[in-house]
Design a protein around this motif. Structure first.
Motif, PDB file in Angstrom:
ATOM      1  N   ARG A 190      65.300 -38.063  25.965  1.00 17.86           N
ATOM      2  CA  ARG A 190      66.569 -38.782  26.055  1.00 17.86           C
ATOM      3  C   ARG A 190      66.333 -40.126  26.754  1.00 17.86           C
ATOM      4  NH1 ARG A 190      70.391 -36.368  28.806  1.00 17.86           N
ATOM      5  NH2 ARG A 190      69.074 -34.786  29.670  1.00 17.86           N
ATOM      6  N   SER A 236      76.484 -44.658  23.544  1.00 13.52           N
ATOM      7  CA  SER A 236      77.630 -44.648  24.455  1.00 13.52           C
ATOM      8  C   SER A 236      77.825 -43.254  25.025  1.00 13.52           C
ATOM      9  CB  SER A 236      78.876 -45.078  23.699  1.00 13.52           C
ATOM     10  OG  SER A 236      79.255 -44.047  22.817  1.00 13.52           O
ATOM     11  N   HIS A 240      82.096 -37.130  20.702  1.00 10.85           N
ATOM     12  CA  HIS A 240      82.537 -36.294  21.816  1.00 10.85           C
ATOM     13  C   HIS A 240      81.316 -35.980  22.682  1.00 10.85           C
ATOM     14  CE1 HIS A 240      85.398 -33.517  23.635  1.00 10.85           C
ATOM     15  NE2 HIS A 240      84.426 -32.637  23.729  1.00 10.85           N
ATOM     16  N   VAL A 241      81.560 -35.593  23.908  1.00 13.05           N
ATOM     17  CA  VAL A 241      80.462 -35.311  24.819  1.00 13.05           C
ATOM     18  C   VAL A 241      79.551 -34.205  24.266  1.00 13.05           C
ATOM     19  CG1 VAL A 241      81.831 -33.670  26.189  1.00 13.05           C
ATOM     20  CG2 VAL A 241      79.904 -34.853  27.244  1.00 13.05           C
ATOM     21  N   GLY A 287      75.281 -34.873  20.692  1.00 10.60           N
ATOM     22  CA  GLY A 287      73.895 -35.198  20.340  1.00 10.60           C
ATOM     23  C   GLY A 287      73.569 -36.672  20.134  1.00 10.60           C
ATOM     24  N   LYS A 288      74.366 -37.548  20.723  1.00 10.96           N
ATOM     25  CA  LYS A 288      74.148 -38.992  20.514  1.00 10.96           C
ATOM     26  C   LYS A 288      72.794 -39.462  21.029  1.00 10.96           C
ATOM     27  CE  LYS A 288      77.891 -39.706  22.896  1.00 10.96           C
ATOM     28  NZ  LYS A 288      78.379 -38.342  22.935  1.00 10.96           N
ATOM     29  N   THR A 289      72.519 -39.112  22.287  1.00 11.40           N
ATOM     30  CA  THR A 289      71.300 -39.634  22.899  1.00 11.40           C
ATOM     31  C   THR A 289      70.066 -39.024  22.244  1.00 11.40           C
ATOM     32  OG1 THR A 289      72.601 -39.783  24.901  1.00 11.40           O
ATOM     33  CG2 THR A 289      70.250 -40.130  25.136  1.00 11.40           C
ATOM     34  N   ALA A 323      69.473 -33.318  15.165  1.00 13.37           N
ATOM     35  CA  ALA A 323      68.747 -34.261  16.008  1.00 13.37           C
ATOM     36  C   ALA A 323      67.620 -33.587  16.770  1.00 13.37           C
ATOM     37  CB  ALA A 323      69.704 -34.962  16.963  1.00 13.37           C
ATOM     38  N   VAL A 324      67.800 -32.332  17.180  1.00 13.77           N
ATOM     39  CA  VAL A 324      66.680 -31.689  17.887  1.00 13.77           C
ATOM     40  C   VAL A 324      65.498 -31.456  16.973  1.00 13.77           C
ATOM     41  CG1 VAL A 324      67.608 -30.511  19.908  1.00 13.77           C
ATOM     42  CG2 VAL A 324      67.850 -29.462  17.669  1.00 13.77           C
ATOM     43  N   ASN A 330      76.091 -33.500  12.817  1.00 11.23           N
ATOM     44  CA  ASN A 330      74.866 -33.182  13.555  1.00 11.23           C
ATOM     45  C   ASN A 330      74.791 -31.684  13.877  1.00 11.23           C
ATOM     46  OD1 ASN A 330      72.467 -33.757  14.887  1.00 11.23           O
ATOM     47  ND2 ASN A 330      73.500 -34.070  16.847  1.00 11.23           N
ATOM     48  N   ARG A 374      72.138 -25.366  13.955  1.00  6.15           N
ATOM     49  CA  ARG A 374      72.907 -24.289  14.595  1.00  6.15           C
ATOM     50  C   ARG A 374      73.628 -23.418  13.570  1.00  6.15           C
ATOM     51  NH1 ARG A 374      76.674 -26.415  19.228  1.00  6.15           N
ATOM     52  NH2 ARG A 374      76.917 -24.184  19.626  1.00  6.15           N
ATOM     53  N   GLY A 397      79.908 -39.803  25.931  1.00  3.62           N
ATOM     54  CA  GLY A 397      80.981 -39.079  25.258  1.00  3.62           C
ATOM     55  C   GLY A 397      82.001 -38.517  26.225  1.00  3.62           C
ATOM     56  N   HIS A 398      81.635 -38.471  27.490  1.00  2.00           N
ATOM     57  CA  HIS A 398      82.572 -37.907  28.465  1.00  2.00           C
ATOM     58  C   HIS A 398      83.745 -38.844  28.629  1.00  2.00           C
ATOM     59  CE1 HIS A 398      84.222 -36.233  32.114  1.00  2.00           C
ATOM     60  NE2 HIS A 398      83.436 -35.191  31.960  1.00  2.00           N
ATOM     61  N   ALA A 449      72.441 -34.208  32.370  1.00  2.00           N
ATOM     62  CA  ALA A 449      72.285 -34.206  30.916  1.00  2.00           C
ATOM     63  C   ALA A 449      73.523 -34.751  30.219  1.00  2.00           C
ATOM     64  CB  ALA A 449      71.946 -32.816  30.391  1.00  2.00           C
TER      65      ALA A 449
END
Ligand code: GTP
Ligand code: MG
Length: 1009
Positions: free
Chosen positions: A46, A80, A16-17, A20-22, A223-224, A133, A137, A82-83, A58
């Motif tokens: 990124r 890919s 999903h958008v 955290g893919k990138t 990922a961060v 991911n 948080r 996510g939007h 972003a």
């Protein structure tokens, strides 16, 4: 001997958008990208979002690929977007990959696009791994305890598993349906779990799940902060320490397993007492401690030092003593559980190599087709040989070269590798636009053989049929491979060949390929199956250049745009406007920007969005069952009666969905086009669904609503032969067989234009039989009647293509057309007999029949309470409770219908699902962002067509209505009417407008002043 392909993986990252893919890709690149990205910058840069607008917004808009090296393997990674607007980029990425990393943000959970990407992967038989991911948080933002975090993650994994099992069992559930059903299912699932005593862990149960940490295909990451792990890593660690076997630790470090320290024993839930699951005790608690230690600053340092020592990490003192706790944390965590290491070893271990994957993926993407019986044996043998080469991923140079291009993309010439002379005399005109600013490359994967620079290949379109001798030129072309590049995100590295199982960029195909194609070294090769797109291009605008002198530049720019984007559609409307169709507003914006700045380089005027509508009749208007409209041709020879009814909604939807299959069927193509070995015949499946859809609704309505009988009488579908409208042949059982000689208007001799249930026969609902010619009717006349059959269908096609309300296509209607022709008047027939050679009078007559049928159909629709149908989005918005009110305000203003509201467990977040008309959706995202200070952003997904209940011609008639609305002059225009008028105005059709209302009242007012 190990094959070369065994050391290759092609994978994509899906989610999903914003999950955290990138960012995750950044770490993989920093760790295995050969130094293109410094580890310090990972997660911040990124790297794969290299377009300016991607960085600004972003979000990722285009998928990008990079070749990584890890432990002697090469991994082609495709990131890919996510939007939802860019879902086509997901489709093109998935086709080239064999495996996927599916990310889920542990705070947000499963969202609308998570469903969609899982479905894409499922349909293309791409093997997924799950990555949970944003674990950080849970600790720093939601401040959950390790146990709470565990429960939450368990919930997410089981939700994803239930989506996957949904695909397996219920193939026809759409994403929208499964999202809406999701909540109930979850609730049910939870109850079950509570009731379950978990006495002994049921192994067979967990085996059914696609994802489980025990199988090693679930990773946990942040990922961060640059870390990730599987429970396997901890199994290694604790094996050394506690002396358990690796296998038992791998199994018990997730799920309901507990460690009893005294007995040094692993037990199930029953004997657990007050112990925590091992995953919590051995994995989450240490993690939480490290986070706590880092955030505590000075006091934590001791604890950190202990961890560093225990794990034998080498971290510089400078880093450990950094004032910024985040830097300390990232230094420790990325050394302890390095993200790229752990994720990539999961990839190598769990995801298939190209040869393994192609062995089973060929059944869907390169299905075996039946060849016509007259095909020569040589051709047939070669076709089969090519298929086998693809199936086995044959990478020998002598194997046939088969490559699939999933999209074309444009690269600014400045970004092409230096030292290449792109402007040599032999460059391909189609590769670059005339002004030499953009270079077109093909994003491709070699499925068999070797492709090399300088080679000539056949470019096969999706429609190419090797068994047919006569081919349209555009389906089979020859092109030269000018250059090959391995893709490194923004960079391209020239190479001179690529072997089977690899992803490459190819230059030299610009002028041959529009969106996708198959390349082959032999003509005797089937093209790959077309890509599955999740959505349809629905948002359309008309563009023109501000300065008419730039029209040519605009046309050229549009052509380039059409080639550079896998999804955009560029067309010329019937009124001569250039129309761009895109997947959504964000996608449209991107297209316009590219058109303006890269491809056309002219100022543009962009129209407001043109929304597509449909027209139908009121579904409740059933009382006038036998009513019909009768029209006679101007020459009086043909009388046409049209009856129209509404078909069950389920049937309409099904016809809409299956248009591709129906098109193949109706156009007389052999059905094996899509026939896949080992799966049910798609035509049979469609038949079963049609039957179900036709009978399903009738149960509810009872009475004579059943549509099953009608399935036997389908003459044609429309508009354009495949739409959601049906033309039926008259029901002779009901009418009684009309006989020649008895006529409707009492004249002497008539013949009926009888259709045949052509589509029903194709579908196998009716048996094809030759019509017995009626001996009673005069031979000549009935022959003429037979000749007019096609005209009835043509009239029906025209009518369904443009309805009476605002010339939009009709939707969900069933027409029955009865047509009779009578003898020509003596004068006329004399004339036609005199000139047997000329068919003018016949041509005129057939034209008249077409028009009469069209007019009769339109009149019938108007007669039966016409309604406007609009496209609906399923809209998903998440926001905090603080902004819930504002969000509902925005939704209400846009005629949205809220379906459900869900609170995300343990957070202050609400997720709302609603249906919203596409016509009202423009500017929705912006307005929502403004009203909620950026806290809510929606995802819109095309859902279905829905008829507006409002009568566009409403005029108060009954006493009550008159009381409420007055005499009609002051009735506010209803929504349906407003929408219709807007469309009519746009199309330049007549619009009834009252410019001055209440003129007398205005005058009296004026006098008073
Ligand atoms: N707290 C936290 N934030 C993260 C993590 N991973 C990514 N983010 C943040 O999430 C935001 C989105 O990250 P991206 O990597 O751009 O997400 P994406 O999935 O590529 O988004 P699209 O490509 O637009 O679909 C950024 O602000 C990241 O910093 C994580 O593990 N923890
Ligand atoms: Mg991204």
């Amino acid at each position: 001997m190990e094959r070369e392909t065994a050391r290759t993986r092609n994978i994509c990252i899906l989610a999903h958008v914003d999950h955290g893919k990138t960012t995750l890709a950044d770490h993989l690149i920093a760790g295995a990208g050969g130094g293109v990205l410094h580890p310090k910058q990972a997660g911040k840069l990124r790297y794969l979002d290299y377009r300016d607008d991607e960085q600004q917004r972003a979000i990722t808009m285009k998928s990008a690929s990079i070749a990584l090296r890890f432990q002697g393997h090469s991994v082609n990674l495709i990131d890919s977007p996510g939007h939802i607007d860019f879902c086509s980029e997901v489709s093109t990425a998935v086709r080239l990959s064999d495996g996927a990393l599916v990310l889920v943000d542990v705070c947000e959970g499963v969202h609308i696009q998570t469903h969609a990407v899982l479905r894409q992967a499922w349909m293309e038989q791409v093997k997924p791994c799950l990555v949970l991911n944003k674990m950080d948080r849970l600790i720093t933002e939601l401040k959950l305890t390790p146990l709470e975090a565990y429960t939450r993650m368990k919930g997410i994994i089981s939700e994803v598993n239930s989506i996957m099992s949904g695909f397996r069992s219920e193939k026809y559930l759409s994403d929208v349906d499964s999202i809406l059903a999701g909540a109930e299912e979850k609730a049910n699932g939870r109850e079950q779990e509570d009731g379950d005593s978990f006495d002994d862990y049921d192994d067979s149960e967990s085996e059914k799940d696609v994802f489980s940490p025990q199988q090693g295909n679930v990773a946990f990451s942040s990922a961060v902060d640059g870390w990730a792990f599987r429970t396997y890593q901890f199994a290694e660690l604790y094996r050394a320490k506690r002396g358990f076997s690796l296998a038992s630790l791998r199994k018990s470090l997730w799920g309901d397993f507990y460690f009893l320290p005294k007995e040094e024993k692993i037990v199930g839930k029953k004997a657990a007492g007050k112990h925590k699951p091992m995953f919590v005790q051995f994995i989450l608690e240490p993690l939480w401690q490290v986070y706590k230690a880092c955030m505590e600053g000075k006091q934590g340092i001791e604890m950190l030092n202990k961890v560093v020592e225990k794990m034998k990490l080498t971290i510089s003192v400078r880093e450990l003593q950094n004032r910024d706790p985040k830097i300390v944390l990232q230094a420790v965590m990325s050394k302890w559980l390095p993200l790229h290491d752990n994720i990539l070893s999961m990839v190598l271990e769990v995801l298939p190599d190209p040869a393994t994957a192609q062995a089973y993926r060929t059944t869907t993407m390169y299905p075996r087709r039946l060849v016509a019986s007259n095909t020569s044996q040589d051709v047939e043998a070669e076709l089969e040989a090519v298929r086998r080469a693809v199936e086995s991923c044959d990478d020998r140079p002598e194997a046939p070269c088969v490559t699939f291009v999933s999209k074309m993309f444009a690269v600014p010439v400045e970004m092409m590798p230096r030292g290449e002379d792109l402007f040599k005399t032999d460059w391909n005109a189609g590769d670059m636009d005339a002004s030499h600013r953009e270079c077109f490359l093909a994003f491709a994967r070699v499925f068999s053989g070797v492709i090399s620079v300088g080679q000539h290949v056949f470019v096969l379109s999706a429609l190419y049929d090797p068994t047919e001798a006569q081919q349209e030129k555009k389906n089979l072309q020859v092109a030269r491979v000018e250059a090959l590049y391995s893709m490194m995100g923004r960079g391209l590295e020239p190479c001179d060949k690529a072997t089977a199982g690899n992803v490459v960029a190819i230059r030299g195909l610009g002028q041959y390929i529009l969106k996708s194609a198959t390349l082959s070294s032999t003509q005797n090769c089937w093209p790959f199956a077309g890509l599955n797109f999740q959505a349809a291009p629905i948002v359309r605008v008309a563009v023109e250049s501000s300065d008419p002198a730039n029209m040519a530049a605009l046309s050229r720019g549009l052509r380039l745009l059409n080639r550079a984007d896998p999804f955009v559609e560029v067309s010329l409307s019937s009124t001569g406007e250039h129309v761009i169709s895109a997947a959504g507003e964000v996608h449209l914006e991107l297209c316009i920007k590219d058109l303006k700045e890269r491809f056309a380089c002219v100022e543009l005027e962009v129209s407001p969005p043109l929304v597509a509508f449909r027209e139908t009749i009121d579904e409740n208007a059933t009382e006038v069952k036998t009513d019909y409209v009768e029209v006679t041709t101007p020459n009086g020879r043909c009388t046409i009666r049209v009856h129209v009814a509404r078909m069950p909604n389920a049937l309409t939807q099904l016809l809409d969905e299956s248009s591709e299959l129906l098109k193949n069927l109706v156009s007389g193509k052999k059905k094996p086009q899509t026939a896949i070995e080992g799966k049910a015949d798609p035509v049979e499946a469609l038949k079963a669904r049609l039957l179900a859809a036709a009978s399903g609704d009738s149960e509810k309505k009872k009475g004579d609503g059943s549509f099953e009988k009608e399935l036997k009488r389908i003459w044609a579908l429309g508009p354009r032969g495949v739409g959601p409208n049906i033309l039926l042949v008259p029901d002779y059982d009901r009418l009684g067989r009309p006989k020649g000689g008895t006529s409707i208007d009492g004249s002497t001799s008539t013949a009926e234009i009888r259709g045949s249930p052509y589509v029903s026969e194709l579908l196998g609902f009716a048996v094809a039989h030759k019509q017995s010619t009626d001996p009673e009717s005069s031979g000549l006349l009935s022959a003429e009647a037979d000749g007019l059959e096609g005209n009835i269908v043509a009239g029906f096609q025209l009518a369904t293509g443009a309805g009476p309300l605002c010339e939009e296509p009709l939707w969900g209607l069933v027409f029955t057309v009865e047509a009779f022709i009578s003898e020509a008047s003596t004068a006329e027939s004399a004339e036609s007999q005199n000139q047997p050679g000329t068919s003018t009078s016949y041509g005129v007559f057939s034209g008249q029949v077409i028009t009469a049928v069209k007019e009769a159909c339109r009149a019938a629709v108007l007669h039966r309470y016409p309604r406007l149908v609009e496209a609906m989005y399923l809209c998903e918005v998440s926001t905090t409770s603080q902004y819930l009110g504002q969000m509902y305000g925005v939704l209400a203003k846009r005629r949205a219908r809220v379906l459900k509201e869900e609170m995300r467990e343990g957070t202050d977040m609400f997720t709302v699902h609603a249906f919203m008309p596409v016509a009202e959706s423009f500017g929705f995202a912006d307005e929502l962002r403004r009203k909620t200070s950026g806290a809510a952003s929606p995802q819109l997904m095309l859902s279905h067509w829905e008829a507006l209940a409002e009568d566009p011609f409403f005029v108060p008639k009954t006493e009550e209505e008159l009381e409420e609305f007055g005499d009609g002059s002051s009735v506010p225009q209803n929504t349906a009417r407003k929408l219709i008028d807007a469309v009519r105005r746009r199309k330049g059709l007549h619009v009834e407008e009252k410019v001055v209302r209440h003129a007398t009242k205005q005058r009296t007012l004026a006098r008073k002043v």
